[in-house]
Design a protein around this motif. Structure first.
Motif, PDB file in Angstrom:
ATOM      1  N   TYR A  32      96.989 -11.008  11.382  1.00  0.00           N
ATOM      2  CA  TYR A  32      96.000 -11.112  12.834  1.00  0.00           C
ATOM      3  C   TYR A  32      96.811 -10.311  13.767  1.00  0.00           C
ATOM      4  O   TYR A  32      95.710  -9.889  14.387  1.00  0.00           O
ATOM      5  N   SER A  42      93.313  -9.379   8.829  1.00  0.00           N
ATOM      6  CA  SER A  42      91.412  -9.945   9.205  1.00  0.00           C
ATOM      7  C   SER A  42      90.881  -9.838   9.918  1.00  0.00           C
ATOM      8  O   SER A  42      91.077  -8.871  10.414  1.00  0.00           O
ATOM      9  N   ALA A 338      95.485 -13.760   1.125  1.00  0.00           N
ATOM     10  CA  ALA A 338      94.772 -13.544   2.241  1.00  0.00           C
ATOM     11  C   ALA A 338      93.735 -12.766   1.979  1.00  0.00           C
ATOM     12  O   ALA A 338      92.252 -13.191   2.820  1.00  0.00           O
ATOM     13  N   LEU A 341      90.562 -15.011   0.735  1.00  0.00           N
ATOM     14  CA  LEU A 341      90.325 -15.739   1.350  1.00  0.00           C
ATOM     15  C   LEU A 341      89.256 -15.380   2.188  1.00  0.00           C
ATOM     16  O   LEU A 341      88.184 -15.872   3.322  1.00  0.00           O
ATOM     17  N   LYS A 342      89.580 -14.059   2.341  1.00  0.00           N
ATOM     18  CA  LYS A 342      88.377 -12.904   3.160  1.00  0.00           C
ATOM     19  C   LYS A 342      86.355 -12.887   2.314  1.00  0.00           C
ATOM     20  O   LYS A 342      85.879 -13.574   4.486  1.00  0.00           O
ATOM     21  N   LEU A 346      86.471 -17.612   6.513  1.00  0.00           N
ATOM     22  CA  LEU A 346      87.203 -18.585   7.859  1.00  0.00           C
ATOM     23  C   LEU A 346      87.505 -18.564   9.265  1.00  0.00           C
ATOM     24  O   LEU A 346      87.819 -17.121   9.081  1.00  0.00           O
ATOM     25  N   GLU A 351      91.813 -20.390   8.351  1.00  0.00           N
ATOM     26  CA  GLU A 351      92.697 -19.508   7.781  1.00  0.00           C
ATOM     27  C   GLU A 351      93.859 -19.573   7.494  1.00  0.00           C
ATOM     28  O   GLU A 351      94.944 -19.396   6.427  1.00  0.00           O
ATOM     29  N   ILE A 355      96.811 -19.375   4.458  1.00  0.00           N
ATOM     30  CA  ILE A 355      97.682 -18.419   4.902  1.00  0.00           C
ATOM     31  C   ILE A 355      99.042 -19.442   4.179  1.00  0.00           C
ATOM     32  O   ILE A 355      99.952 -18.861   3.006  1.00  0.00           O
TER      33      ILE A 355
END
Length: 390
Positions: A32, A42, A338, A341-342, A346, A351, A355
């Motif tokens: 992040y 991210s 991660a 989830l992309k 979210l 998110e 994670i």
């Protein structure tokens, strides 16, 4: 990461466990944080994370080397050199080799997919990944092709430093016994700052960090200095008692160093920054703040652990055995989760806990699986099961 037996120093166990758990948060932070490169990033990045992560990234790996050296120092007299070398090899090199071939592979695959460098196909990519003569992704090759250790770089470095110290420990022990108690901690702290300034001044520019072992001379100068210091510190009881007694002062020095670093990063001392390139005195001033920050955090944490973390708990006893498998698993799980989830786009507030929770849960389940067979215990650097069970 050699386990201490019998008269255990639970403060060392606590520090080792907490330091490795910090890696989970740090590596999620790398996903992040704004402007810092990582394997994948991210869509949500935050500049303020840099200031938070700088709090630990100057010393977090040094703390691991320091604690590992302390643990080695506390057990070295109980084993022969050959026994210790065998223990360290089983504990470090076997998991490293297995990790490179199996655990780290998904990181490389996801990173290549995320950059559109390959077409999907896990098995076909893995066969290329383990082939040292592969022609795939030539620009990303090391001397052994695509095979890499990524976050497991700590293991070969720790093994090399351990071998050097094990083979020379009798001479080192005599030196510590004769010289160590005569040197006040404050003098030792100053000498350590000077030594680290020297490493930084003469090597950092010429040998930027690579984590490749063979050409990483600035890192070696820094981390081997830390390793030798940790080994020595564990033998000098007056130093240990001093940092426990003066832990608040050391924390104050650490916070002062951190405050200087953050203020300088945000333009707090423009008149100093303007002179940095041309003034040796200004460079040394920066070196003093940076190295005092580095050592003060390490010793402050040891002091607070020695004061407050001296008792075992069920969590500590469990985590002390599980920490190496958790370390091996965590970054791969972060990257894989991660990446998957992309597609859901979210918010970071949703998110991030997903994670973190997935990483913790997978590490817990992974260790429970790993510890149940002799083969997996060996591959993950665990002791073999004894008659009393796990």
């Amino acid at each position: 990461m050699l386990e201490i037996q019998d008269s255990r120093r639970y403060d060392v166990d606590w520090l080792r466990t907490l330091a490795f758990l910090l890696l989970i948060l740090y590596h999620i932070g790398m996903y992040y944080v704004q402007d810092w490169g990582w394997h994948i990033k991210s869509e949500h990045t935050f500049a303020w994370l840099q200031e938070l992560m700088i709090l630990t990234n100057r010393w977090r790996m040094s703390l691991l080397f320091f604690i590992s050296a302390m643990a080695l120092s506390l057990v070295v007299k109980r084993y022969s050199n050959m026994t210790l070398l065998k223990l360290r090899t089983n504990r470090l090199l076997v998991p490293l080799i297995f990790g490179m071939f199996v655990i780290v592979f998904p990181q490389v695959y996801v990173e290549a997919i995320s950059q559109n460098l390959i077409t999907p196909g896990v098995l076909s990519f893995w066969l290329e990944y383990i082939n040292p003569n592969t022609s795939l992704l030539r620009d990303h090759h090391s001397p052994i092709g695509l095979l890499t250790w990524n976050h497991l770089w700590f293991l070969p470095y720790l093994w090399v430093y351990s071998v050097i110290v094990i083979l020379s420990h009798q001479v080192l022990d005599r030196f510590i016994a004769s010289i160590g108690p005569r040197i006040p901690f404050a003098v030792m702290f100053g000498l350590l700052c000077l030594a680290l300034i020297g490493c930084w001044y003469w090597l950092a520019q010429s040998y930027p960090v690579t984590h490749a072992l063979v050409d990483d001379w600035y890192n070696h100068s820094k981390y081997f200095l830390v390793f030798i210091t940790g080994y020595t510190f564990a033998r000098v009881d007056t130093w240990w008692q001093y940092v426990i007694a003066k832990r608040s002062w050391l924390l104050g020095i650490a916070l002062l160093g951190y405050s200087f670093i953050v203020a300088d990063r945000n333009g707090g001392f423009p008149w100093l920054a303007a002179q940095y390139e041309d003034s040796f005195a200004v460079q040394m001033l920066y070196g003093i703040f940076f190295t005092a920050n580095h050592w003060a955090w390490i010793f402050a944490l040891i002091g607070f652990a020695g004061a407050y973390l001296t008792k075992p708990t069920p969590f500590l006893l469990y985590a002390n055995k599980a920490i190496l498998p958790w370390y091996m698993f965590h970054q791969t799980v972060i990257i894989v989760v991660a990446w998957n989830l992309k597609e859901f786009a979210l918010p970071a507030a949703i998110e991030f806990p997903l994670i973190l929770g997935s990483t913790v849960l997978t590490c817990l389940i992974g260790y429970e699986i790993v510890r149940r067979t002799p083969l997996t215990r060996w591959l993950f650097g665990l002791k073999q099961q004894n008659k009393r069970g796990f």
